[in-house]
Scaffold this active site. Structure first.
Site: not given
Ligand code: NI
Length: 171
Positions: A46, A51, A91-92, A133-134, A137
């Site tokens: 995701g 991000q 998470c990235l 989660h997204e 963000h």
């Molecule tokens: Ni993330």
């Protein structure tokens, strides 16, 4: 298409609250396509526009094994249907760290797709975790905000140190 740079915690830009997309036009579709490419390349399941330092409410997700079921969420919202589940999230934007987070098990998702059409779906298991989660963000929230302050500060210190070492290397 192009790969986009991913911001890393504790970059303050990750705390920006994203704005609603007014119109799904070619520039939004280009953003979606670049985000999908960036997510698959990373690889991740995701990615939120926040991000990649674009503060509009756009998310891409693919939780399939074969990585062939991209899900595009524009202006997504959800309501909790019920239940709880815990999962070791990563998470990235917090590379290399995984911590257990408790989230709703079942949610009702509403969003707009890449063609500008509104849709709704029920999500559970990993997809429900990923959607929550997204959308976090897009509101400037990271999974590390759901763990203890002690653990969060430890991860922050290690990532800051790693960034400094990386900068030195490129000097
Ligand atoms: Ni993330």
């Amino acid at each position: 298409m192009a790969l986009l740079d991913i911001l890393e915690f504790p970059d303050p830009r990750l705390r920006t609250k994203a704005k609603d997309v007014k119109e799904v036009n070619n520039s939004i579709r280009k953003l979606v396509d670049n985000m999908l490419e960036t997510m698959y390349e990373a690889p991740g399941i995701g990615l939120a526009a926040t991000q990649v330092n674009v503060h509009q409410r756009v998310v891409v997700i693919d939780v399939s094994e074969e990585k062939d079921q991209p899900l595009v969420l524009i202006n997504p919202t959800y309501q909790i249907i019920g239940g709880e589940q815990e999962y070791d999230e990563g998470c990235l934007s917090v590379p290399g760290y995984y911590e257990t987070v408790i989230r709703a098990e079942k949610i009702q998702l509403n969003a707009i797709d890449r063609d500008g059409n509104a849709f709704e779906m029920q999500c559970d298991e990993l997809l429900a975790i990923c959607v929550q989660h997204e959308i976090d963000h897009l509101n400037g929230v990271l999974f590390v905000d759901h763990i203890s302050k002690l653990k969060r500060e430890r991860i922050k210190a290690k990532l800051v140190k790693a960034h400094k070492a990386e900068l030195k290397k490129h000097r």
